[in-house]
Each structure stands twice: as C-alpha cells, then as structure tokens.
Scaffold this motif. Structure first.
Motif, PDB file in Angstrom:
ATOM      1  N   ALA A   1       1.079  -1.281  -0.406  1.00 25.85           N
ATOM      2  CA  ALA A   1      -0.465  -0.496   0.130  1.00 25.85           C
ATOM      3  C   ALA A   1       1.011   1.510   0.126  1.00 25.85           C
ATOM      4  CB  ALA A   1      -0.970  -0.195   1.212  1.00 25.85           C
ATOM      5  N   ALA A   2       0.160   3.017  -0.113  1.00 27.20           N
ATOM      6  CA  ALA A   2       1.061   3.311  -0.374  1.00 27.20           C
ATOM      7  C   ALA A   2       0.181   4.682   0.216  1.00 27.20           C
ATOM      8  CB  ALA A   2       1.099   3.890  -1.727  1.00 27.20           C
ATOM      9  N   ILE A   3       1.250   5.553   0.939  1.00 31.80           N
ATOM     10  CA  ILE A   3       0.834   6.804   1.528  1.00 31.80           C
ATOM     11  C   ILE A   3       0.724   8.322   0.917  1.00 31.80           C
ATOM     12  CG2 ILE A   3       0.573   8.651   3.681  1.00 31.80           C
ATOM     13  CD1 ILE A   3       1.757   6.159   5.002  1.00 31.80           C
ATOM     14  N   ALA A   4      -0.150   8.334   0.349  1.00 30.36           N
ATOM     15  CA  ALA A   4      -0.046   9.825  -0.717  1.00 30.36           C
ATOM     16  C   ALA A   4      -1.344  10.159  -0.696  1.00 30.36           C
ATOM     17  CB  ALA A   4      -0.158   9.061  -1.794  1.00 30.36           C
ATOM     18  N   GLY A   5      -1.271  11.362  -1.346  1.00 24.07           N
ATOM     19  CA  GLY A   5      -2.493  12.396  -1.053  1.00 24.07           C
ATOM     20  C   GLY A   5      -3.771  11.952  -2.516  1.00 24.07           C
TER      21      GLY A   5
ATOM     22  N   ALA B   1      -2.163  11.885  -6.020  1.00 23.38           N
ATOM     23  CA  ALA B   1      -1.748  10.656  -6.540  1.00 23.38           C
ATOM     24  C   ALA B   1      -2.795   9.388  -6.492  1.00 23.38           C
ATOM     25  CB  ALA B   1      -0.197  10.638  -5.230  1.00 23.38           C
ATOM     26  N   ALA B   2      -3.688   9.586  -6.175  1.00 27.78           N
ATOM     27  CA  ALA B   2      -4.227   9.083  -5.951  1.00 27.78           C
ATOM     28  C   ALA B   2      -5.219   8.727  -7.440  1.00 27.78           C
ATOM     29  CB  ALA B   2      -5.451   8.901  -5.243  1.00 27.78           C
ATOM     30  N   LYS B   3      -5.454  10.283  -8.030  1.00 31.92           N
ATOM     31  CA  LYS B   3      -6.213  10.465  -9.232  1.00 31.92           C
ATOM     32  C   LYS B   3      -5.080   9.390 -10.404  1.00 31.92           C
ATOM     33  CE  LYS B   3      -9.093  13.435 -11.585  1.00 31.92           C
ATOM     34  NZ  LYS B   3      -9.483  14.930 -11.953  1.00 31.92           N
ATOM     35  N   LEU B   4      -4.397   9.877 -10.347  1.00 33.21           N
ATOM     36  CA  LEU B   4      -2.952  10.233 -11.025  1.00 33.21           C
ATOM     37  C   LEU B   4      -2.865   8.479 -11.122  1.00 33.21           C
ATOM     38  CD1 LEU B   4      -0.984  11.016 -12.882  1.00 33.21           C
ATOM     39  CD2 LEU B   4       0.800  10.909 -11.062  1.00 33.21           C
ATOM     40  N   TYR B   5      -2.432   7.894 -10.576  1.00 32.66           N
ATOM     41  CA  TYR B   5      -1.899   6.197 -10.647  1.00 32.66           C
ATOM     42  C   TYR B   5      -3.425   5.108 -10.304  1.00 32.66           C
ATOM     43  CZ  TYR B   5       2.538   7.724 -10.944  1.00 32.66           C
ATOM     44  OH  TYR B   5       3.506   8.162 -10.824  1.00 32.66           O
ATOM     45  N   GLY B   6      -4.215   6.259 -10.451  1.00 28.58           N
ATOM     46  CA  GLY B   6      -6.161   5.299 -10.313  1.00 28.58           C
ATOM     47  C   GLY B   6      -6.122   3.871  -9.157  1.00 28.58           C
ATOM     48  N   LEU B   7      -5.537   4.830  -8.096  1.00 24.26           N
ATOM     49  CA  LEU B   7      -5.722   4.008  -7.131  1.00 24.26           C
ATOM     50  C   LEU B   7      -6.979   4.168  -5.767  1.00 24.26           C
ATOM     51  CD1 LEU B   7      -1.850   4.381  -5.221  1.00 24.26           C
ATOM     52  CD2 LEU B   7      -2.966   2.472  -6.643  1.00 24.26           C
ATOM     53  N   THR B   8      -7.364   2.956  -4.539  1.00 27.18           N
ATOM     54  CA  THR B   8      -8.644   3.481  -3.878  1.00 27.18           C
ATOM     55  C   THR B   8      -8.648   3.291  -2.585  1.00 27.18           C
ATOM     56  OG1 THR B   8      -9.636   1.635  -5.076  1.00 27.18           O
ATOM     57  CG2 THR B   8     -10.115   2.287  -3.164  1.00 27.18           C
ATOM     58  N   ARG B   9      -9.239   4.656  -1.935  1.00 24.09           N
ATOM     59  CA  ARG B   9      -9.120   5.003  -0.120  1.00 24.09           C
ATOM     60  C   ARG B   9      -8.791   3.710   0.437  1.00 24.09           C
ATOM     61  NH1 ARG B   9     -10.641  10.658  -0.106  1.00 24.09           N
ATOM     62  NH2 ARG B   9     -10.593  11.928  -1.640  1.00 24.09           N
ATOM     63  N   LEU B  10      -7.916   2.946   1.344  1.00 28.36           N
ATOM     64  CA  LEU B  10      -8.426   1.719   1.863  1.00 28.36           C
ATOM     65  C   LEU B  10      -8.556   2.413   2.996  1.00 28.36           C
ATOM     66  CD1 LEU B  10      -8.679  -1.167   2.316  1.00 28.36           C
ATOM     67  CD2 LEU B  10      -5.690  -0.967   3.571  1.00 28.36           C
ATOM     68  N   ALA B  11      -7.861   3.809   3.486  1.00 30.09           N
ATOM     69  CA  ALA B  11      -8.197   3.993   4.571  1.00 30.09           C
ATOM     70  C   ALA B  11      -7.910   5.719   4.610  1.00 30.09           C
ATOM     71  CB  ALA B  11      -7.278   4.100   6.083  1.00 30.09           C
ATOM     72  N   GLU B  12      -9.035   6.469   4.777  1.00 28.29           N
ATOM     73  CA  GLU B  12      -8.350   8.151   4.192  1.00 28.29           C
ATOM     74  C   GLU B  12      -8.455   9.100   6.000  1.00 28.29           C
ATOM     75  OE1 GLU B  12     -12.132   9.721   3.356  1.00 28.29           O
ATOM     76  OE2 GLU B  12     -12.325   8.093   1.505  1.00 28.29           O
ATOM     77  N   LYS B  13      -7.415  10.334   5.514  1.00 33.86           N
ATOM     78  CA  LYS B  13      -6.931  11.047   6.634  1.00 33.86           C
ATOM     79  C   LYS B  13      -6.413  10.722   7.877  1.00 33.86           C
ATOM     80  CE  LYS B  13     -10.402  14.763   5.426  1.00 33.86           C
ATOM     81  NZ  LYS B  13     -11.447  15.381   5.594  1.00 33.86           N
ATOM     82  N   ILE B  14      -5.353  10.015   7.303  1.00 34.60           N
ATOM     83  CA  ILE B  14      -4.623   8.890   8.549  1.00 34.60           C
ATOM     84  C   ILE B  14      -3.783   9.662   9.093  1.00 34.60           C
ATOM     85  CG2 ILE B  14      -4.302   6.694   7.304  1.00 34.60           C
ATOM     86  CD1 ILE B  14      -1.914   6.934   6.464  1.00 34.60           C
ATOM     87  N   GLU B  15      -3.236  11.118   9.068  1.00 34.64           N
ATOM     88  CA  GLU B  15      -2.502  11.758   9.430  1.00 34.64           C
ATOM     89  C   GLU B  15      -2.895  11.910  11.353  1.00 34.64           C
ATOM     90  OE1 GLU B  15      -5.156  14.465   7.622  1.00 34.64           O
ATOM     91  OE2 GLU B  15      -3.756  13.025   7.300  1.00 34.64           O
ATOM     92  N   ASP B  16      -1.787  11.646  11.870  1.00 36.50           N
ATOM     93  CA  ASP B  16      -1.657  11.848  13.188  1.00 36.50           C
ATOM     94  C   ASP B  16      -2.227  13.353  13.619  1.00 36.50           C
ATOM     95  OD1 ASP B  16      -0.144   9.731  13.513  1.00 36.50           O
ATOM     96  OD2 ASP B  16       1.402  10.199  14.057  1.00 36.50           O
TER      97      ASP B  16
END
Length: 363
Positions: A235-239, A242-257
């Motif tokens: 998995a990747a941590i990104a914004g 990047a998600a839109k550019l590479y067609g990725l799905t959010r497994l979890a949102e807004k995970i910043e502490d």
C-alpha cells in the motif's frame, strides 16, 4: 405539490440565464486581460504579466465582498481559476515544482497559480532553483516547513547560494490516505511505501493499524503510489492527486496524526514584489559568534513591534561553530518601520540577506 414542477422549471430557466450572463462577463474580463497585455507590451517589451501583489489584492477584495452562501475561500478559488485562464491569454506561466507529477508540491503550485499554469516536475529542490535562475521557467514552488515535522532544511540551504527572491507563499492542508490498487489483497498488506516525512506525520496511525508492516521510504508519495500498482501485498501513503493519477483506491482516509497537518510552500522567482497591504518578509542573518548575539538580533524586532512568525537556525558554511538565522516576520521591506529594523540588524550582524517581501498567502 402540484406547483413544484413549474417552480423547478422556472428556477432552471433562471440558472440558464445567469449562466449566460456569467459567460458574457467572463469573456468580457478575458478581453480586458488581453488589452492589458497589449498595453504592457507596448510600454515594455520585457513586461511582467504576473503581479503577485495585484493578484493577492484582487482575491482579498473578492473574499471581503462575498456575502455567501458560498464560503469565501471557495469563491476565491473560483476567481483564482478565472484569473489563471485570463493570464494564460496574456502569457502562460511556466512553474517548476518538486516532482514527480502527483506530489503535494504540484498541488500547491496549481492552488497558487491555477490550472492554466504550465507545471513542470523537477527531481530535486536545487533543480527547481536552477530552472528559475536559468530563466527556463517563470517561477518555482518548493516546500519550506510542515506543521508537524518542522522545517525542510534542503530548501533553506538552497537560499544560501541563490540570488532568487521569494515572491509568495501558499499553505496546503495535507491529508494522507492509505492507497491500494485493484490487485491489492487488502487483508495481506505487509509493505507500505511513502516519503519519510509522510511516515513521520502518520506514525501513530501506522503503529495502531499496521504495526507489523514494513515501511519503505521512497523519494516521493507519487513514487509510492506508482510502486503499489505493480505489487499485490503493498500500500502507499499519498494524497488525492497521486491517487487520481495512478487510479488507486483509498483503503483509509486522512490518516495523519494531527488533523491540522499542513505544509507551507514558497514561490521563488527573479522579481521583487511591491507592497500588497498584507505582506511578509523573509531574511537570512549571519551573526558574529559572541555572547548575546541572538538577543542583539531579536531586540529591534521587539522594540519596533514587528511580529516575527518564524525563526530557524542553520550551521554556517563559513565556520564550524557559526550559525545563520532564517527569519520570517510580518511587514514589507519598503515600510518605514521594517526598513528601520533591517538597518539596525545590518549594523549588528555580520551579514544580512533579504530573501524577499511578498503577500501573505490568501488561499
């Protein structure tokens, strides 16, 4: 209830009429922008089309005039895109940013200059500086500090040897997501890619949810997103970009502490910016290595009631135990009291370099 379809049709007709009027006014504004370009070109062949202080003044005025129901920042973003498109009719702006494509720095560049700007990714911060210095692009965008992890030293060090000026700033709320591809086995994630800064900003969340997963640092979050496309267990941590550019799905949102996690970016260029009314100045100061040096540096700011917003220390390249101070404070170098402070600091310091006076970030 029987009247609702008629009322709805009437509202839709009104919206159509308003859209037509908006289009007419936007086209009229664009024509006016073209006339401005003609006047500037006639007066000066090397005319500057983008004026940071003027743009900040326009956006502040729009936000002050706004009475809703749209949020003032949302209205300002709409006008930012109109201004960006109109400016592109005069002269498209080329902007270098810390890449690759899909990074938060690109998002900051587009937030500041609008989608009509031509954004070009660079592999490193010093390359952004070189592109601007060489005149290959009009401006550069580089990160300077994060609210969670602090200052980006590479950016500060690049200013030491550069003749460029800071022309503006933009603050971007940073939301990190845990991203996966369509081939990822979501219950088998054993490796997570991200930039080291992002790992630091999401440390507590990762410890709680993926304590056993291998954390692999990479050069950017966009690179992390690209790598995930080829692996089933990562998995990747990104914004969002990047998600839109590479067609990725959010497994979890807004995970910043920290929910207020944000990064400040600087706009660098070859021009000095006149006063906009709400400005900030950045300087770098080398002090002599003697007792009370820091007090001597800060005292004029206190006496003249200048609001200092940031103070950072970096080792000087001229001596093992000498340090330089990077200082941000409110006010413009052309204001009398700011000019007085700068003069006093010059008398007390070994060296003072004004990095720029520029509008405080509007968006």
């Amino acid at each position: 209830m029987s009247d609702s379809p008629i009322d709805l049709d009437a509202l839709r007709n009104r919206i159509d009429n308003l859209d037509s009027e908006l289009l007419r006014l936007i086209s009229e504004r664009a024509e006016c922008a073209q006339q401005v370009a003609q006047v500037k070109t006639a007066e000066d062949a090397d005319a500057v089309f983008y004026r940071p202080e003027r743009e900040a003044q326009v956006l502040r005025r729009i936000m002050a005039l706004n009475k809703g129901p749209l949020d003032s920042e949302e209205v300002a973003r709409l006008f930012r895109e109109i201004m960006s498109a109109c400016l592109a009719l005069e002269q498209p702006i080329k902007v270098a940013y810390l890449g690759p494509e899909g990074t938060f720095t690109q998002q900051a560049a587009l937030k500041h200059f609008g989608e009509s700007a031509i954004s070009l990714p660079m592999a490193a911060i010093d390359e952004v500086f070189r592109e601007v210095e060489a005149g290959a692009v009009n401006y550069g965008v580089v990160p300077v500090e994060n609210s969670t992890e602090g200052v980006i030293n590479h950016t500060l060090d690049s200013f030491m040897d550069s003749s460029l000026s800071i022309c503006g700033e933009v603050v971007l709320r940073i939301h990190h997501h845990l991203l996966v591809s369509e081939t990822t086995r979501q219950d088998k994630v054993s490796r997570i890619y991200s930039h080291p800064q992002s790992f630091a900003q999401c440390r507590k969340w990762l410890d709680a949810h993926y304590p056993q997963a291998e954390r692999v640092p990479v050069s950017s979050n966009a690179e992390a997103a690209r790598l995930v496309k080829t692996e089933w267990h990562s998995a990747a941590i990104a914004g969002d970009m990047a998600a839109k550019l590479y067609g990725l799905t959010r497994l979890a949102e807004k995970i910043e502490d920290r929910p207020d996690n944000s990064t400040r970016f600087l706009i660098i260029g070859n021009q000095d910016v006149p006063m906009s009314g709400e400005d900030k100045t950045s300087i770098v100061v080398a002090m002599r290595n003697q007792p009370g040096a820091l007090h001597d540096l800060l005292e004029p700011f206190h006496r003249h009631q200048i609001d200092m917003t940031r103070l950072e220390t970096r080792p000087s390249r001229s001596g093992v135990w000498n340090y330089v101070f990077f200082i941000d404070f409110k006010g413009h170098r052309d204001e009398p009291r700011v000019a007085a402070v700068l003069e006093e600091v010059r008398l007390r310091a070994a060296e003072v370099k004004v990095l720029g006076s520029y509008p405080i970030g509007v968006l």
